[in-house]
Design an enzyme around this catalytic site. Structure first.
Site, short mmCIF file in Angstrom:
data_model
loop_
_atom_site.label_atom_id
_atom_site.label_comp_id
_atom_site.label_asym_id
_atom_site.label_seq_id
_atom_site.Cartn_x
_atom_site.Cartn_y
_atom_site.Cartn_z
N LYS A 27 0.83 -1.21 0.00
CA LYS A 27 0.00 0.00 0.00
C LYS A 27 0.87 1.26 0.00
O LYS A 27 0.64 2.19 -0.77
CB LYS A 27 -0.91 -0.03 1.24
CG LYS A 27 -1.94 1.07 1.27
CD LYS A 27 -2.74 0.99 2.54
CE LYS A 27 -4.16 0.53 2.43
NZ LYS A 27 -4.95 0.83 1.30
N ARG A 96 -3.31 2.79 8.68
CA ARG A 96 -3.61 1.48 8.07
C ARG A 96 -2.36 0.63 8.00
O ARG A 96 -1.27 1.15 7.76
CB ARG A 96 -4.11 1.65 6.63
CG ARG A 96 -5.46 2.30 6.50
CD ARG A 96 -5.82 2.36 5.01
NE ARG A 96 -7.20 2.73 4.79
CZ ARG A 96 -7.62 3.98 4.63
NH1 ARG A 96 -6.76 4.98 4.66
NH2 ARG A 96 -8.90 4.23 4.43
N GLY A 105 -7.77 -9.82 5.68
CA GLY A 105 -8.31 -10.31 6.94
C GLY A 105 -7.52 -9.82 8.14
O GLY A 105 -8.04 -9.78 9.24
N MET A 107 -5.79 -6.85 7.99
CA MET A 107 -5.59 -5.42 7.84
C MET A 107 -6.30 -4.67 8.96
O MET A 107 -7.52 -4.72 9.07
CB MET A 107 -6.20 -4.97 6.50
CG MET A 107 -5.43 -5.45 5.31
SD MET A 107 -3.78 -4.81 5.30
CE MET A 107 -3.85 -3.79 3.86
N ARG A 340 -4.97 -0.36 -7.99
CA ARG A 340 -4.25 -1.63 -8.13
C ARG A 340 -4.67 -2.26 -9.46
O ARG A 340 -5.67 -1.85 -10.06
CB ARG A 340 -4.57 -2.56 -6.97
CG ARG A 340 -6.05 -2.84 -6.87
CD ARG A 340 -6.38 -3.64 -5.65
NE ARG A 340 -7.83 -3.64 -5.49
CZ ARG A 340 -8.48 -3.91 -4.38
NH1 ARG A 340 -7.81 -4.22 -3.31
NH2 ARG A 340 -9.78 -3.91 -4.34
N HIS A 457 -9.46 -43.01 -22.10
CA HIS A 457 -10.15 -42.96 -23.38
C HIS A 457 -11.10 -41.77 -23.44
O HIS A 457 -11.08 -40.99 -24.40
CB HIS A 457 -10.92 -44.28 -23.57
CG HIS A 457 -11.67 -44.35 -24.87
ND1 HIS A 457 -12.97 -43.90 -24.99
CD2 HIS A 457 -11.30 -44.78 -26.10
CE1 HIS A 457 -13.37 -44.07 -26.24
NE2 HIS A 457 -12.38 -44.61 -26.94
N SER A 775 8.83 -38.71 -31.52
CA SER A 775 7.75 -37.98 -30.87
C SER A 775 7.45 -38.67 -29.55
O SER A 775 7.18 -39.88 -29.53
CB SER A 775 6.51 -37.95 -31.76
OG SER A 775 5.48 -37.25 -31.10
N CYS A 842 3.61 -35.62 -28.37
CA CYS A 842 2.22 -35.68 -28.83
C CYS A 842 1.29 -36.28 -27.79
O CYS A 842 0.13 -36.53 -28.07
CB CYS A 842 2.12 -36.43 -30.15
SG CYS A 842 2.58 -38.17 -30.02
N TYR A 862 8.79 -29.09 -31.17
CA TYR A 862 7.38 -28.70 -31.21
C TYR A 862 6.59 -29.47 -30.17
O TYR A 862 7.05 -30.49 -29.65
CB TYR A 862 6.78 -28.93 -32.60
CG TYR A 862 6.67 -30.38 -32.99
CD1 TYR A 862 5.56 -31.14 -32.64
CD2 TYR A 862 7.70 -31.01 -33.71
CE1 TYR A 862 5.47 -32.49 -32.98
CE2 TYR A 862 7.61 -32.34 -34.05
CZ TYR A 862 6.49 -33.09 -33.68
OH TYR A 862 6.40 -34.41 -33.99
C1 PEP Z 1 0.88 -41.33 -25.95
O1 PEP Z 1 1.00 -42.45 -25.50
O2 PEP Z 1 1.29 -40.30 -25.35
C2 PEP Z 1 0.20 -41.11 -27.24
C3 PEP Z 1 0.19 -39.90 -27.79
O3 PEP Z 1 -0.46 -42.15 -27.78
P1 PEP Z 1 -1.84 -42.74 -27.27
O4 PEP Z 1 -2.44 -41.77 -26.31
O5 PEP Z 1 -2.66 -42.92 -28.50
O6 PEP Z 1 -1.41 -44.03 -26.67
#
Ligand code: PEP
Ligand code: MG
Length: 896
Positions: A27, A96, A105, A107, A340, A457, A775, A842, A862
């Site tokens: 403050k 203050r 709480g 203050m 603020r 899934h 990957s 991925c 990536y």
């Molecule tokens: C993984 O296992 O990270 C992947 C990308 O493949 P899946 O989820 O299809 O097994």
């Protein structure tokens, strides 16, 4: 020179500045910054946090500091033209607390200090308002009694209520000056009765005791507890801010209010807020009177309004962010009491960041680090209107598996979902989902499962579809078919009843500008999408994907008529009939690849060969066992039903159903996640890999002939040993070579592998000898590193959450110490063997901001995530680049 402990401020000057939060507290630093900038703040001084520690150590404030305080007070008196304790025109003060970190709480505040029997008369004369003066005195007695003398505040409240009862009124505002004088006197008597001494009438003693009370509050048990909880060190201490009082309740040319420099809901650049004429700060928030919109101040007090607008605009420029401010107008004179950085919605966050860049107030890096991925998410998915949730009962909480808000009626099976979806929105509620539920998931607006985690899934498929999902929510027995549910896939909460949803807004120009800034900052740290269909590929490209990091080809087989060919292929007794079934799948798959290559023209498309165990494409074993048992005694009607459900003719039924059961039993696995899947399938049935590679190569060929620029890459899943990869690679190379030599067109298809088994990471150097890219499949890599099934994790995850065993869900946030170390090793060894090897990720972590930052740190090229997360990943990737360059601290440094 002795160390300075008291820092004054006034109109256009301050001893301290906005950076001195350690010394002045949050403050105090804010007040110093405003004063320096020429913002009209009531003059005052800040006693440093170090004095709090000296006071604690010695039991008193050192004499040298007392002298500094006296000098600072004299300056305040000079600037206001009033003296503390002056019986004709008294200066009144506030005291203050204010620590380095905000500690709501604890203050402690004392207002209107400086009043006594004589000065209250002076205040009456000066203001011409006895009621106002007595009300000030009454409040002072209450606050001083409570904060400095430790008297229960309820005792003072009781005096006020008693007076209202006597006067026959219900609101404080209806009490007369005489009533308030009576309450004040009763308060003074209460103090004397409870403490054995009158309330100190000497204003300087009032100031000393108020200041000491503020320091004491730092050491109070509740504050100590809060610090322990928030890990704030005890020795930081609090500062004490002493400031001249200003009053918004001195007549029709006085006012008080609160506001934002821009609309915090939409980001629109308009002064936004409310005020009350002739009122005190607390009246605005108490709801006793209805405040008016700030725009009206321009009509009632135009000069003050104009000064306010110019001042807060300047403050915003100076601090470089949306400001949330409090102000008072005392007899036409404007004062800012506080400012603020303001809280805002996701929509506003994006608009404000982009507008501030356009106005030259911040740079692009600051803008990009200012918007959180969660705020951006609000733009991409519907959210619940918070007010509408308040009335609903929470009934479950699980893993926030796919973001967005959904409202619909519960359907307890996929078939029921498809049926009910004809009449209105449906939420599919299942113990867990399998490939058999896809049609129900597609028909539903949201998905809720009892078990399963962030890469189950349900979660993976829901994210791919952009459908909100809460997974692993535990027992859902209380939910009946047709119940209305409101499901928040962003928080993991599920409510009974119907909440109101607010639509997403991803196409605003501000969104596009912010994304462009993020892309410039992240440079060559790429973002791709996990996509299985041409439609999703187009969507992903619109959302900024720079290619496809994973195409799960099995998802292409789930559609109704394809699964039939797939089943025929799986049930085939010999290679010839298997090849015949595959031949029927080939054109279907090729057509999909053509669509995907066209959507991603010129960008890489990584296509993975078949991964999941084959029985996922067949009916469940229990169901088949029941059906075969029923067959023996079935009536003609029942036989017809069985035949229809299994897509067979009545004559086929007796032979095929038992054969199907035998094959399903054959394929049944104790642990399918670690069973006959991934490259193991392609090794057992090379013709599957052959067909898939052929479909890819022929699709690429056709697109090339049409003038397109396909960039196909083939990826082999679940490799643990380089020999597995070599086997599959040889097949792929042979098929591609055949097609290339038939047509004379070079396709230049790269062949690489998933790294998703610990052994692959450990032997990445050997694997790189046969892979042109890597990957990381962090879903499987997390599952296999922990030895913890991604489908069963949901069963014990609630207990793990409750006990805090995992700081973060490892299936949602990449585990940097274990799984992450395997990634690091994979990158190092892979590139050691093959310099410049392209490496991406991925798994689901590819769309999660902290995991993205980790991937950037270890040098991945990536990340790849579901299409709907691509914008989040672009922002998070840019923020990761800024963090690595040490340039993301803009936000913290700029708060006042
Ligand atoms: C993984 O296992 O990270 C992947 C990308 O493949 P899946 O989820 O299809 O097994
Ligand atoms: Mg995998």
């Amino acid at each position: 020179m002795a160390e300075r402990h008291v820092f004054g401020f006034g109109r256009g000057w301050a001893d301290g500045d906005g950076e001195m939060k350690d010394v002045l507290g949050g403050k105090g630093a804010g007040l110093a910054a405003m004063a320096r900038a020429g913002v009209p703040v009531p003059p005052g001084f800040t006693i440093s946090t170090a004095v709090c520690n000296l006071y604690q150590r010695d039991g008193a404030v050192p004499a040298a500091v007392e002298a500094e305080i006296a000098a600072a007070l004299a300056k305040v008196e000079a600037e206001t033209g009033r003296r503390l304790g002056d019986p004709d025109d008294p200066l009144l003060l506030s005291v203050r607390s204010g620590a380095r970190f905000s500690m709501p709480g604890m203050m402690n505040t004392i207002l209107n200090l400086g009043l006594n029997e004589r000065t209250v008369r002076g205040l009456i004369r000066r203001s011409g308002r006895p009621r106002f003066a007595w009300d000030c005195y009454r409040r002072f007695v209450h606050m001083f009694g409570e904060v400095a003398l430790g008297i229960d505040g309820a005792r003072f409240e009781a005096l006020l209520s008693e007076q209202k009862r006597r006067a026959g009124v219900s609101l404080d505002t209806e009490l007369s000056a005489e009533d308030l004088e009576a309450v004040t006197r009763a308060g003074l008597a209460l103090v004397e009765e409870l403490t054995g001494a009158p309330l100190p009438s000497d204003p300087r003693e009032q100031l000393r005791r108020s200041r000491d009370a503020v320091f004491d509050s730092w050491w109070a048990p509740r504050a100590a507890y809060y610090r322990q909880m928030e890990k704030i060190p005890d020795d930081l201490g609090t500062a004490a801010n002493v400031q001249a009082m200003v009053f918004g309740n001195l007549g029709p040319d006085s006012a008080t209010g609160v506001g934002f420099t821009r609309d915090p809901a939409t980001g629109e650049p308009v002064l936004y807020g409310e005020f009350l004429l002739d009122a005190q700060g607390e009246d605005v928030v108490s709801g006793a009177r209805t405040p008016e919109p700030l725009a009206r101040l321009a009509e009632t007090l135009p000069a003050a309004h104009a000064e306010l607008a110019a001042t807060v605009r300047r403050l915003e420029g100076l601090l470089g962010d949306l400001q949330d401010f409090e102000f008072t107008v005392e007899r036409g004179q404007l004062y800012l009491l506080q400012t603020r950085n303001g809280k805002r919605t996701g929509t506003a966050a994006v608009r404000i960041a982009v507008d501030l860049v356009a106005e030259g107030k911040i740079d692009e890096k600051t803008a990009v680090s200012r918007v959180s991925p969660e705020q951006l998410e609000q733009l991409l998915h519907p959210v619940f209107a918070p007010a509408s949730l308040a009335a609903l009962t929470p009934i479950a909480r699980g893993i926030a598996a796919s973001p967005g808000a959904a409202v619909g009626r519960a359907a307890l099976s996929a078939d029921a979902a498809v049926l009910a979806a004809k009449d209105g929105p449906v939420i599919l509620v299942r113990p867990e989902t399998t490939a058999d539920d896809i049609h129900g998931m597609d028909a539903a607006v949201g998905i809720l499962t009892a078990v399963g985690g962030a890469s189950s899934h349900a979660a993976v498929v829901a994210r791919g579809m952009g459908r909100p999902c809460v997974a692993g929510a535990g027992h859902l027995d209380a939910i009946a078919e047709g119940d209305w549910l409101s499901l928040d896939g962003t928080t993991g909460e599920v409510f009974r009843g119907r909440a109101e949803t607010l639509p997403p807004d991803p196409r605003s120009p501000a969104f596009a500008s912010l994304m462009a800034m993020a892309d410039r900052i992240r440079g060559d740290f790429g973002v791709r999408a996990n996509v299985d269909t041409p439609a999703d590929a187009r969507r992903a490209r619109e959302l900024g994907a720079e290619g496809i990091g994973l195409c799960r080809t099995e998802h292409m087989f789930f559609a109704e008529e394809r699964v039939r060919h797939m089943r025929a292929m799986i049930l085939a007794d010999d290679e010839a009939s298997r090849r015949a079934a595959l031949a029927r799948l080939l054109p279907l798959q090729r057509a999909d690849f053509i669509g995907i290559f066209e959507a991603m023209d010129g960008l890489p498309v990584v296509i993975r060969t078949l991964d999941p165990p084959l029985h996922e494409f067949l009916p469940p074993r229990d169901e088949l066992q029941l059906d075969v048992a029923r067959l023996a005694h079935a009536t003609p009607a029942e036989r017809a039903e069985l035949a229809a459900r299994h897509g067979l003719s009545a004559t086929e039924l007796d032979l095929t159903l038992p054969a199907l059961l035998a094959r399903v039993s054959d394929l049944h696995e104790m642990n399918p996640m670690l069973g006959h899947r991934g490259c193991r399938l392609g090794i057992s049935y090379p013709e599957i890999t052959e067909m898939q590679v052929r479909a890819i190569a022929e699709a690429a060929l056709e697109v090339t002939r049409g003038g397109g620029r396909p960039v196909p890459e083939i990826m082999i899943p679940l490799v643990g040993d380089v020999a597995e990869l070599r086997h599959q690679r040889a097949i792929a190379e042979r098929v591609i070579a055949e097609i290339e030599s038939e047509t004379g067109i070079a396709l230049g298809v790269k062949i690489g592998t998933m790294i998703e088994i610990p052994r692959a990471a450990l032997t990445a150097d050997a694997i790189a000898s046969a892979a042109e890219f890597f990957s990381f499949g962090t879903n499987d890599l997390t599952q296999t590193t922990y030895g913890m099934s991604r489908d069963d994790y949901g069963k014990f995850a609630p207990r793990y959450r409750e006990l805090g065993i995992f700081k973060d869900d490892p299936f949602a946030v990449l585990d940097p110490e274990g799984v992450g170390r395997l990634l690091e090793m994979g990158v190092l060894r892979g590139r050691g063997a093959r310099p410049g090897l392209e490496v991406g990720v991925c798994g689901e972590h590819g769309g999660e901001p902290r995991s993205i930052a980790f991937c950037h740190r270890i040098g991945l090229d990536y990340v790849s995530c579901s299409p709907y997360r691509v914008p989040i990943a672009r922002l998070a990737a840019a923020q990761a680049v800024l963090a690595a360059a040490g340039e993301s601290g803009g936000e913290a440094r700029r708060t006042v």
